[in-house]
Design a protein around this motif. Structure first.
Motif, PDB file in Angstrom:
ATOM      1  N   ASP A 142       0.795  -1.205   0.035  1.00  0.00           N
ATOM      2  CA  ASP A 142       0.009  -0.062  -0.091  1.00  0.00           C
ATOM      3  C   ASP A 142       0.840   1.282   0.102  1.00  0.00           C
ATOM      4  OD1 ASP A 142      -2.096  -1.511   0.057  1.00  0.00           O
ATOM      5  OD2 ASP A 142      -2.602  -1.255   2.012  1.00  0.00           O
ATOM      6  N   LYS A 143       2.186   1.178   0.693  1.00  0.00           N
ATOM      7  CA  LYS A 143       2.926   2.299   0.663  1.00  0.00           C
ATOM      8  C   LYS A 143       3.842   2.409  -0.638  1.00  0.00           C
ATOM      9  CE  LYS A 143       3.591   2.862   5.671  1.00  0.00           C
ATOM     10  NZ  LYS A 143       3.200   4.297   5.547  1.00  0.00           N
ATOM     11  N   GLY A 144       3.549   1.526  -1.595  1.00  0.00           N
ATOM     12  CA  GLY A 144       4.267   1.485  -2.929  1.00  0.00           C
ATOM     13  C   GLY A 144       5.745   1.079  -2.931  1.00  0.00           C
ATOM     14  N   ILE A 145       6.035   0.275  -1.765  1.00  0.00           N
ATOM     15  CA  ILE A 145       7.387  -0.391  -1.403  1.00  0.00           C
ATOM     16  C   ILE A 145       7.565  -1.336  -2.492  1.00  0.00           C
ATOM     17  CG2 ILE A 145       9.008  -1.074   0.291  1.00  0.00           C
ATOM     18  CD1 ILE A 145       7.564   0.941   2.263  1.00  0.00           C
ATOM     19  N   PRO A 146       8.503  -1.784  -3.133  1.00  0.00           N
ATOM     20  CA  PRO A 146       8.609  -3.146  -3.710  1.00  0.00           C
ATOM     21  C   PRO A 146       8.504  -4.210  -2.960  1.00  0.00           C
ATOM     22  CG  PRO A 146       9.890  -1.496  -4.992  1.00  0.00           C
ATOM     23  CD  PRO A 146       9.323  -0.780  -3.605  1.00  0.00           C
ATOM     24  N   LEU A 147       7.883  -5.200  -3.174  1.00  0.00           N
ATOM     25  CA  LEU A 147       8.402  -6.672  -2.329  1.00  0.00           C
ATOM     26  C   LEU A 147       8.326  -7.716  -3.239  1.00  0.00           C
ATOM     27  CD1 LEU A 147       7.818  -8.052   0.403  1.00  0.00           C
ATOM     28  CD2 LEU A 147       5.333  -8.166   0.252  1.00  0.00           C
ATOM     29  N   VAL A 148       9.179  -8.590  -2.772  1.00  0.00           N
ATOM     30  CA  VAL A 148       9.221  -9.864  -3.406  1.00  0.00           C
ATOM     31  C   VAL A 148       9.670 -10.817  -2.466  1.00  0.00           C
ATOM     32  CG1 VAL A 148      11.201 -11.223  -4.912  1.00  0.00           C
ATOM     33  CG2 VAL A 148      10.604  -8.745  -5.576  1.00  0.00           C
ATOM     34  N   LEU A 149       9.040 -12.254  -2.647  1.00  0.00           N
ATOM     35  CA  LEU A 149       9.042 -13.378  -1.818  1.00  0.00           C
ATOM     36  C   LEU A 149       9.912 -14.348  -2.550  1.00  0.00           C
ATOM     37  CD1 LEU A 149       5.461 -13.577  -0.762  1.00  0.00           C
ATOM     38  CD2 LEU A 149       7.382 -12.285   0.392  1.00  0.00           C
ATOM     39  N   VAL A 162      10.311 -15.983  -6.049  1.00  0.00           N
ATOM     40  CA  VAL A 162      11.200 -17.258  -6.672  1.00  0.00           C
ATOM     41  C   VAL A 162      11.083 -18.387  -5.581  1.00  0.00           C
ATOM     42  CG1 VAL A 162      13.559 -17.666  -7.170  1.00  0.00           C
ATOM     43  CG2 VAL A 162      12.588 -15.341  -7.291  1.00  0.00           C
ATOM     44  N   ILE A 163      10.849 -19.517  -6.156  1.00  0.00           N
ATOM     45  CA  ILE A 163      10.790 -20.626  -5.287  1.00  0.00           C
ATOM     46  C   ILE A 163      11.633 -21.802  -6.135  1.00  0.00           C
ATOM     47  CG2 ILE A 163       8.480 -20.140  -4.449  1.00  0.00           C
ATOM     48  CD1 ILE A 163       7.180 -22.060  -6.565  1.00  0.00           C
ATOM     49  N   LEU A 164      11.710 -23.007  -5.436  1.00  0.00           N
ATOM     50  CA  LEU A 164      12.453 -24.385  -5.731  1.00  0.00           C
ATOM     51  C   LEU A 164      11.183 -24.796  -6.411  1.00  0.00           C
ATOM     52  CD1 LEU A 164      15.261 -25.668  -5.780  1.00  0.00           C
ATOM     53  CD2 LEU A 164      14.014 -26.788  -3.978  1.00  0.00           C
ATOM     54  N   GLY A 302      19.273 -16.474  -4.488  1.00  0.00           N
ATOM     55  CA  GLY A 302      19.328 -15.250  -4.086  1.00  0.00           C
ATOM     56  C   GLY A 302      19.617 -14.231  -5.025  1.00  0.00           C
ATOM     57  N   LYS A 303      20.636 -14.679  -6.123  1.00  0.00           N
ATOM     58  CA  LYS A 303      20.685 -13.796  -7.303  1.00  0.00           C
ATOM     59  C   LYS A 303      19.679 -13.655  -8.205  1.00  0.00           C
ATOM     60  CE  LYS A 303      25.792 -14.849  -7.526  1.00  0.00           C
ATOM     61  NZ  LYS A 303      26.817 -15.606  -8.031  1.00  0.00           N
ATOM     62  N   ILE A 304      18.780 -14.584  -8.548  1.00  0.00           N
ATOM     63  CA  ILE A 304      17.623 -14.543  -9.103  1.00  0.00           C
ATOM     64  C   ILE A 304      16.496 -13.539  -8.510  1.00  0.00           C
ATOM     65  CG2 ILE A 304      15.656 -15.745 -10.157  1.00  0.00           C
ATOM     66  CD1 ILE A 304      17.534 -18.052 -10.588  1.00  0.00           C
ATOM     67  N   THR A 305      16.466 -13.978  -7.196  1.00  0.00           N
ATOM     68  CA  THR A 305      15.648 -12.899  -6.349  1.00  0.00           C
ATOM     69  C   THR A 305      15.954 -11.472  -6.428  1.00  0.00           C
ATOM     70  OG1 THR A 305      15.225 -14.694  -4.863  1.00  0.00           O
ATOM     71  CG2 THR A 305      14.549 -12.508  -3.975  1.00  0.00           C
ATOM     72  N   ALA A 306      17.397 -11.330  -6.240  1.00  0.00           N
ATOM     73  CA  ALA A 306      17.774  -9.973  -6.421  1.00  0.00           C
ATOM     74  C   ALA A 306      17.708  -9.142  -7.645  1.00  0.00           C
ATOM     75  CB  ALA A 306      19.162 -10.027  -5.984  1.00  0.00           C
ATOM     76  N   ILE A 321       3.373  -6.931 -14.086  1.00  0.00           N
ATOM     77  CA  ILE A 321       2.934  -8.357 -13.707  1.00  0.00           C
ATOM     78  C   ILE A 321       3.771  -9.004 -12.690  1.00  0.00           C
ATOM     79  CG2 ILE A 321       1.944 -10.430 -14.872  1.00  0.00           C
ATOM     80  CD1 ILE A 321       1.562  -9.081 -17.381  1.00  0.00           C
ATOM     81  N   SER A 322       3.057  -9.661 -11.762  1.00  0.00           N
ATOM     82  CA  SER A 322       3.769 -10.516 -10.893  1.00  0.00           C
ATOM     83  C   SER A 322       4.438 -11.660 -11.560  1.00  0.00           C
ATOM     84  CB  SER A 322       2.924 -11.018  -9.665  1.00  0.00           C
ATOM     85  OG  SER A 322       2.531  -9.784  -8.924  1.00  0.00           O
ATOM     86  N   LYS A 323       5.634 -11.976 -11.295  1.00  0.00           N
ATOM     87  CA  LYS A 323       6.238 -13.064 -12.028  1.00  0.00           C
ATOM     88  C   LYS A 323       6.394 -14.160 -10.820  1.00  0.00           C
ATOM     89  CE  LYS A 323       8.874 -10.458 -15.456  1.00  0.00           C
ATOM     90  NZ  LYS A 323      10.012 -10.076 -15.971  1.00  0.00           N
ATOM     91  N   LYS A 324       6.479 -15.377 -11.451  1.00  0.00           N
ATOM     92  CA  LYS A 324       6.914 -16.716 -10.597  1.00  0.00           C
ATOM     93  C   LYS A 324       8.201 -17.508 -11.386  1.00  0.00           C
ATOM     94  CE  LYS A 324       4.241 -19.572  -8.807  1.00  0.00           C
ATOM     95  NZ  LYS A 324       3.165 -20.703  -8.710  1.00  0.00           N
ATOM     96  N   THR A 325       9.198 -17.229 -10.557  1.00  0.00           N
ATOM     97  CA  THR A 325      10.504 -18.032 -11.349  1.00  0.00           C
ATOM     98  C   THR A 325      10.540 -19.251 -10.188  1.00  0.00           C
ATOM     99  OG1 THR A 325      11.193 -16.231 -11.857  1.00  0.00           O
ATOM    100  CG2 THR A 325      12.820 -17.822 -11.654  1.00  0.00           C
ATOM    101  N   ILE A 326      10.566 -20.438 -11.049  1.00  0.00           N
ATOM    102  CA  ILE A 326      10.578 -21.939 -10.321  1.00  0.00           C
ATOM    103  C   ILE A 326      12.284 -22.238 -10.723  1.00  0.00           C
ATOM    104  CG2 ILE A 326       9.985 -24.138 -10.258  1.00  0.00           C
ATOM    105  CD1 ILE A 326       7.160 -23.094 -11.077  1.00  0.00           C
ATOM    106  N   ILE A 327      12.876 -22.659  -9.706  1.00  0.00           N
ATOM    107  CA  ILE A 327      14.339 -23.155  -9.661  1.00  0.00           C
ATOM    108  C   ILE A 327      14.346 -24.546  -9.831  1.00  0.00           C
ATOM    109  CG2 ILE A 327      16.783 -23.151  -8.834  1.00  0.00           C
ATOM    110  CD1 ILE A 327      16.240 -20.230  -7.954  1.00  0.00           C
TER     111      ILE A 327
END
Length: 338
Positions: A142-149, A162-164, A302-306, A321-327
Motif C-alpha cells: 500500500d505504501k508503494g514499496i517493492p516486495l519480492v518473496l 522465486v521458489i524451488l 538469491g541472485k535471481i531474487t535480487a 505483472i507479478s512473476k513466478k520463477t521456479i528453480i
C-alpha cells in the motif's frame, strides 16, 4: 546535550566551502571537481563522518537500502540466499539490512515495521512458519514499496516470487528410495499451509503412486522439522513398531535426528533403513554415513531474487505483472540411500 557526531557542516567549515557542495561531493555529483571530491572524502575520513541514511532518503527519495526478512540466518540455505542477494545488490551500490523472524509472526510484523521506518527502498522476504495473516505485507504494498518473496511464499500476496520446484525435488528423492528397494517410506513434514512442505508432501505422494505403492497416512508425520523433532518422530515410530525401510525428510535437520536414533538403536543405514533429507546443509556431507539430500541451489535463488527485485525497483510506478520463477533442484546421492 550537543551531539559529537560529525556532520557535513563540520567538513564544510574545515574546507571553507558550503555544506551543499560537501553533500554533492559525497554523492559523486558530476558538477563537483575531482579535486574537491578528494578533499571532502579525506576530511570525512579524518573526522569519522558517517552519513545519515534516513535523512538522505528523505531528501533523495532513495536510501539504497534493501530489507531482507528470513526465518533465521544461521541456516546454510538462508545464509546462502542472503549472500546471493547481497552479491548482486553490492554491484549496484545497494546495501542490505537483515532481519530474522525466528518463525514468529509477531517478530515478522515488527521487523517489517522497522524496515518501513528505516526507509528501505524495498523488501525481500521468506515467510515464517506461523504467518497466516499478511496485513503487514499489504501495508508494504500500500505504501508503494517493492516486495519480492522467495522460498516460503503465499499465493494470497500478488507479488513476484522465486521458489524451488519442491514437488520435483521430493519426487526425485522418493523415486530414488523406491528404485533402491524401499517400499515403506516414512515422510517427515510440517504445516501444510507453508508452500514448501505442501509441495514436498505432494511430490512424496506422487512418487509412491507412480511406482504402484499406496500412500499410508500413518507414515506421514508432522513436526517443526528441527533435529530434536527428527529424533522424537523416529523414536515414536520405533516404539509403535511401525514397519518402515526408508525415510524422506523435508529437512536435513530432522533427517540428522533420525540418523542419530537409528544408529543408537543398532539399525543400519542404509542396510536396513535408507534415508534422504532436503536442503543440502553442510553437515550432510560430513555425517556417518553421509546423507543423500536435495540441493536447493540457494545462491542462485538469491541472485535471481535480487535481479527480480531490481527489475521491479527500476520500473517503480509502471504496471508490472507479478512473476513466478521456479528453480530446478538437484538430488545429491550419498551413502545413506545407496
Amino acid at each position: 546535550m550537543k551531539s559529537n557526531k560529525a556532520t557535513i557542516h563540520d567538513i564544510a567549515a574545515k574546507l571553507n566551502i558550503t555544506a551543499s557542495t560537501v553533500s554533492r561531493a559525497l554523492n559523486d555529483n558530476p558538477r563537483i571537481s575531482d579535486e574537491t571530491k578528494k578533499k571532502v572524502l579525506k576530511v570525512a575520513k579524518q573526522i569519522n563522518y558517517q552519513p545519515n541514511h534516513i535523512a538522505s532518503a528523505l531528501r533523495s527519495g532513495k536510501s539504497r537500502l534493501i530489507g531482507v526478512i528470513v526465518p533465521t540466518a544461521n541456516r546454510n540455505f538462508f545464509s546462502s540466499v542472503i549472500r546471493g542477494i547481497e552479491d548482486h545488490a553490492n554491484i549496484l551500490n545497494y546495501k542490505i539490512i537483515i532481519s530474522q523472524s525466528y518463525d514468529e509472526y509477531a517478530k515478522e510484523v515488527l521487523n517489517t515495521e522497522a524496515l518501513i521506518n528505516a526507509r528501505v527502498d524495498g523488501i525481500i522476504a521468506s515467510l515464517g512458519k506461523m504467518t497466516e495473516n499478511f496485513d503487514h505485507f499489504h501495508k508494504v504494498l500500500d505504501k508503494g514499496i517493492p516486495l519480492v518473496l522467495f522460498d516460503r511464499t503465499a499465493d494470497v500476496l500478488d507479488v513476484s516470487h522465486v521458489i524451488l520446484d519442491d514437488h520435483l525435488g521430493a519426487y526425485q528423492a522418493v523415486d530414488h528410495l523406491i528404485k533402491n528397494g524401499c517400499r515403506r517410506i516414512v515422510h517427515f513434514t510440517s504445516a501444510q499451509r507453508i508452500n514448501i512442505y505442501r509441495e514436498r508432501k505432494r511430490g512424496y505422494e506422487d512418487a509412491l503412486k507412480a511406482n504402484g505403492l499406496e500412500v499410508d497416512p500413518a507414515l506421514i508425520l508432522y513436526s517443526n522439522m528441527q533435529l530434536e523433532d527428527g529424533r522424537r518422530l523416529t523414536e515414536e515410530t520405533l516404539q509403535n513398531k511401525v514397519h518402515f525401510d526408508g525415510i524422506f525428510s523435508s529437512s536435513d535437520y530432522a533427517a540428522m535426528g533420525a540418523l542419530q536414533v537409528l544408529k543408537e538403536n543398532g539399525i543400519a543405514v542404509p542396510g536396513q533403513v535408507k534415508l534422504v533429507g532436503f536442503g543440502n546443509e553442510p553437515f550432510t556431507s560430513f555425517s556417518d554415513p553421509t546423507i543423500t539430500t536435495v540441493d536447493q541451489r540457494s545462491i542462485s535463488m538469491g541472485k535471481i531474487t535480487a535481479e527480480m527485485f531490481f527489475e521491479i525497483l527500476n520500473n517503480k510506478g509502471a504496471e508490472l505483472i507479478s512473476k513466478k520463477t521456479i528453480i530446478k533442484p538437484e538430488l545429491i546421492i550419498r551413502d545413506s540411500s545407496k
